[in-house]
Design a protein around this motif. Structure first.
Motif, PDB file in Angstrom:
ATOM      1  N   MET A   1      10.693  18.911   3.319  1.00 39.43           N
ATOM      2  CA  MET A   1       9.524  18.385   4.010  1.00 39.43           C
ATOM      3  C   MET A   1       9.612  16.865   4.084  1.00 39.43           C
ATOM      4  N   LEU A   2       9.178  16.313   5.215  1.00 34.83           N
ATOM      5  CA  LEU A   2       9.162  14.868   5.392  1.00 34.83           C
ATOM      6  C   LEU A   2       7.867  14.301   4.822  1.00 34.83           C
ATOM      7  N   LEU A   3       7.979  13.281   3.981  1.00 35.68           N
ATOM      8  CA  LEU A   3       6.814  12.573   3.442  1.00 35.68           C
ATOM      9  C   LEU A   3       6.739  11.205   4.097  1.00 35.68           C
ATOM     10  N   ARG A   4       5.583  10.876   4.661  1.00 35.11           N
ATOM     11  CA  ARG A   4       5.360   9.572   5.293  1.00 35.11           C
ATOM     12  C   ARG A   4       4.206   8.869   4.572  1.00 35.11           C
ATOM     13  N   VAL A   5       4.457   7.645   4.115  1.00 33.02           N
ATOM     14  CA  VAL A   5       3.446   6.876   3.390  1.00 33.02           C
ATOM     15  C   VAL A   5       3.461   5.433   3.883  1.00 33.02           C
ATOM     16  N   PRO A   6       2.338   4.701   3.735  1.00 35.12           N
ATOM     17  CA  PRO A   6       2.358   3.264   4.025  1.00 35.12           C
ATOM     18  C   PRO A   6       3.350   2.556   3.104  1.00 35.12           C
ATOM     19  N   SER A   7       3.870   1.429   3.549  1.00 36.82           N
ATOM     20  CA  SER A   7       4.917   0.741   2.798  1.00 36.82           C
ATOM     21  C   SER A   7       4.480   0.341   1.399  1.00 36.82           C
ATOM     22  N   PHE A   8       3.167   0.174   1.184  1.00 36.63           N
ATOM     23  CA  PHE A   8       2.677  -0.259  -0.130  1.00 36.63           C
ATOM     24  C   PHE A   8       2.269   0.908  -1.024  1.00 36.63           C
ATOM     25  N   TYR A   9       2.435   2.130  -0.535  1.00 42.94           N
ATOM     26  CA  TYR A   9       1.908   3.291  -1.269  1.00 42.94           C
ATOM     27  C   TYR A   9       2.429   3.357  -2.698  1.00 42.94           C
ATOM     28  N   HIS A  10       3.719   3.194  -2.887  1.00 43.77           N
ATOM     29  CA  HIS A  10       4.305   3.363  -4.214  1.00 43.77           C
ATOM     30  C   HIS A  10       4.068   2.152  -5.121  1.00 43.77           C
ATOM     31  N   ARG A 111      -6.786  12.352 -11.570  1.00 44.58           N
ATOM     32  CA  ARG A 111      -5.404  11.896 -11.532  1.00 44.58           C
ATOM     33  C   ARG A 111      -5.022  11.413 -10.137  1.00 44.58           C
ATOM     34  N   GLU A 112      -5.511  12.077  -9.099  1.00 48.96           N
ATOM     35  CA  GLU A 112      -5.080  11.767  -7.739  1.00 48.96           C
ATOM     36  C   GLU A 112      -5.929  10.702  -7.056  1.00 48.96           C
ATOM     37  N   HIS A 113      -7.210  10.613  -7.402  1.00 46.96           N
ATOM     38  CA  HIS A 113      -8.088   9.632  -6.757  1.00 46.96           C
ATOM     39  C   HIS A 113      -7.543   8.230  -6.979  1.00 46.96           C
ATOM     40  N   PRO A 114      -7.531   7.365  -5.958  1.00 51.24           N
ATOM     41  CA  PRO A 114      -8.119   7.503  -4.613  1.00 51.24           C
ATOM     42  C   PRO A 114      -7.110   7.969  -3.558  1.00 51.24           C
ATOM     43  N   ARG A 115      -6.072   8.652  -3.972  1.00 54.35           N
ATOM     44  CA  ARG A 115      -5.044   9.085  -3.023  1.00 54.35           C
ATOM     45  C   ARG A 115      -5.594  10.192  -2.112  1.00 54.35           C
ATOM     46  N   PHE A 116      -5.085  10.239  -0.901  1.00 55.24           N
ATOM     47  CA  PHE A 116      -5.392  11.351  -0.001  1.00 55.24           C
ATOM     48  C   PHE A 116      -4.086  11.902   0.537  1.00 55.24           C
ATOM     49  N   VAL A 117      -4.105  13.147   0.954  1.00 59.75           N
ATOM     50  CA  VAL A 117      -2.903  13.796   1.469  1.00 59.75           C
ATOM     51  C   VAL A 117      -3.278  14.716   2.621  1.00 59.75           C
ATOM     52  N   GLU A 118      -2.475  14.720   3.667  1.00 58.97           N
ATOM     53  CA  GLU A 118      -2.623  15.640   4.790  1.00 58.97           C
ATOM     54  C   GLU A 118      -1.260  16.261   5.076  1.00 58.97           C
ATOM     55  N   VAL A 119      -1.252  17.553   5.361  1.00 59.91           N
ATOM     56  CA  VAL A 119      -0.005  18.254   5.649  1.00 59.91           C
ATOM     57  C   VAL A 119      -0.086  18.849   7.051  1.00 59.91           C
ATOM     58  N   TYR A 120       0.921  18.548   7.856  1.00 56.86           N
ATOM     59  CA  TYR A 120       1.014  19.051   9.225  1.00 56.86           C
ATOM     60  C   TYR A 120       2.330  19.813   9.357  1.00 56.86           C
ATOM     61  N   GLY A 121       2.338  21.056   8.925  1.00 56.14           N
ATOM     62  CA  GLY A 121       3.568  21.838   8.960  1.00 56.14           C
ATOM     63  C   GLY A 121       4.573  21.319   7.952  1.00 56.14           C
ATOM     64  N   ASP A 122       5.679  20.773   8.438  1.00 55.75           N
ATOM     65  CA  ASP A 122       6.705  20.257   7.543  1.00 55.75           C
ATOM     66  C   ASP A 122       6.657  18.728   7.432  1.00 55.75           C
ATOM     67  N   ILE A 123       5.499  18.157   7.754  1.00 50.19           N
ATOM     68  CA  ILE A 123       5.284  16.716   7.607  1.00 50.19           C
ATOM     69  C   ILE A 123       4.054  16.484   6.729  1.00 50.19           C
ATOM     70  N   MET A 124       4.235  15.706   5.681  1.00 50.07           N
ATOM     71  CA  MET A 124       3.149  15.355   4.774  1.00 50.07           C
ATOM     72  C   MET A 124       2.887  13.858   4.854  1.00 50.07           C
ATOM     73  N   GLU A 125       1.627  13.478   4.904  1.00 50.63           N
ATOM     74  CA  GLU A 125       1.266  12.060   4.900  1.00 50.63           C
ATOM     75  C   GLU A 125       0.332  11.779   3.730  1.00 50.63           C
ATOM     76  N   LYS A 126       0.574  10.661   3.050  1.00 51.08           N
ATOM     77  CA  LYS A 126      -0.239  10.273   1.905  1.00 51.08           C
ATOM     78  C   LYS A 126      -0.654   8.811   2.035  1.00 51.08           C
ATOM     79  N   GLY A 127      -1.767   8.501   1.391  1.00 55.95           N
ATOM     80  CA  GLY A 127      -2.234   7.124   1.331  1.00 55.95           C
ATOM     81  C   GLY A 127      -3.261   6.983   0.232  1.00 55.95           C
ATOM     82  N   GLN A 128      -3.816   5.778   0.107  1.00 53.35           N
ATOM     83  CA  GLN A 128      -4.905   5.548  -0.848  1.00 53.35           C
ATOM     84  C   GLN A 128      -6.169   5.176  -0.087  1.00 53.35           C
ATOM     85  N   GLY A 129      -7.293   5.743  -0.516  1.00 54.23           N
ATOM     86  CA  GLY A 129      -8.563   5.488   0.151  1.00 54.23           C
ATOM     87  C   GLY A 129      -9.064   4.080  -0.084  1.00 54.23           C
ATOM     88  N   LEU A 130      -9.802   3.555   0.908  1.00 57.42           N
ATOM     89  CA  LEU A 130     -10.277   2.183   0.842  1.00 57.42           C
ATOM     90  C   LEU A 130     -11.545   2.035   0.011  1.00 57.42           C
TER      91      LEU A 130
END
Length: 376
Positions: A1-10, A111-130
């Motif tokens: 699966m492809l994971l896409r995150v903003p450049s500052f996520y990690h 543990r996960e807050h403020p992270r969010f995650v959305e999955v669109y088939g074989d693409i996952m996107e993650k970020g942190q809430g504002l």
């Protein structure tokens, strides 16, 4: 699966007691069943020392109907006065069967807050809430590539993809391409931000199946004062986040709708809108409603430009502008993004209320640009 995150996520890491706020006050904290069972099993484990066993007993006694029993002021019972988590302090170390990493003693949401995650088939996107000040700081100060407003990192992960109906992948890819077009418009800093936002609105309207003409015609009969009052009043139509929001909202009402303020820059706005588009636009794959995602992103920014000082006014005396910006974004995010009720109210009004027609968005953005040109 492809994971896409903003450049500052990690780069993100909870700053714990250095945070001027806390995620452990004002929220109902749900505990997943798996974590509850982990606590129960550890409590029954004869190898656990007496101190930790007593703490686990206290922990289990403070769980009711799948969430922690909040203390006065809606405080988590395990929030210490110094801002640290009592569970991590007591269980997040050697000597338990939980884990040596402190965060892993927590339930999923903590543990996960403020992270969010959305999955669109074989693409996952993650970020942190504002809603999180550290997430806002990273967004506003991150280094980007190729003069882009927002850049992303892609990698392969081993998570199982979600099943998608036949033909859905093509629709998903089309939505992602639309989002890339929006990012491209935002990246064009040769024109003022408000003009870019108008282009985005026009593009989103063209891509949607929405017939905006009827409410646009109805909006012509509304006075500017009525429209501005509606834009502010709608934020009070759902449950309040709490006293901090109530005080800020009172300041907003007292100030009224005047010229936009200079707390935020165009670059700030482009990053904030781009991040909102990243978080919400692709969700239109599930509800077919891409236009209101764009409207919310721009509405959020417009309210920051008009009321940033009022939203940040609870900051300590002498606070620098970056901290004020962070506090303003954080509070508005809590009152909107983290209230399902208000997000539904906003979406409904964007769709059917003449005060929120695309034409009114254009008018407000054009007037704000005219004010900026006159003062420069």
């Amino acid at each position: 699966m492809l994971l896409r995150v903003p450049s500052f996520y990690h780069q993100f890491q909870c700053i714990a007691d250095k945070c001027t706020d806390t995620c452990c006050v004002g929220w109902e904290i749900d505990i997943d069943e798996k974590t509850q069972n982990k606590y129960r099993n550890l409590y029954r484990n004869g190898k656990v020392d007496e101190h930790r066993r007593q703490f686990l007993q206290k922990l289990l006694e403070n769980i009711e109907d799948g969430h922690f029993k909040l203390q006065p002021g809606d405080r988590c019972p395990f929030l210490k006065q110094d801002g640290l988590c009592d569970m991590i302090c007591n269980l997040g170390c050697n000597g338990t069967d939980l884990d040596e990493n402190g965060e892993n003693v927590l339930c999923d949401i903590c543990r996960e807050h403020p992270r969010f995650v959305e999955v669109y088939g074989d693409i996952m996107e993650k970020g942190q809430g504002l809603c999180c000040e550290e997430a806002v700081r990273l967004l506003l100060t991150c280094t980007v590539q190729d003069k882009s407003i927002l850049t992303f990192i892609e990698s392969e992960v081993n998570d199982e993809p979600d099943e998608m109906p036949v033909g859905a992948e093509e629709a998903r890819d089309a939505i992602f391409q639309e989002r890339e077009t929006i990012f491209g418009i935002l990246n064009n800093n040769s024109i003022p931000l408000n003009q870019r936002l108008i282009e985005i609105l026009d593009f989103a309207l063209a891509m949607s199946d929405c017939d905006n003409s009827e409410i646009s015609n109805d909006s012509e009969n509304l006075s500017e004062q009525a429209i501005h009052q509606t834009w502010v009043k709608i934020l009070s139509e759902g449950e309040s986040y709490g006293p901090v929001w109530d005080a800020a909202y009172e300041r907003m009402i007292r100030k009224g709708w005047r010229q936009p303020q200079s707390l935020f820059t165009d670059e700030d706005g482009a990053r904030i809108v781009a991040y909102m588009i990243f978080r919400y636009y692709a969700k239109s794959l599930f509800d077919g409603d891409s236009l209101t995602k764009v409207q919310f992103s721009i509405y959020f920014w417009i309210m920051l430009t008009h009321f940033g000082e009022e939203l940040a006014a609870g900051s300590p005396t002498g606070t620098n502008d970056l901290t004020k910006k962070i506090n303003a974004v954080k509070l508005l995010s809590k009152q909107t993004e983290y209230s399902e009720e208000i997000m539904e109210i906003l979406a409904d009004n964007f769709f059917e209320n003449p005060a929120f027609s695309v034409e009114q968005f254009r008018r407000i953005l054009s007037q704000a640009q005219s004010s900026t040109n006159a003062s420069s």
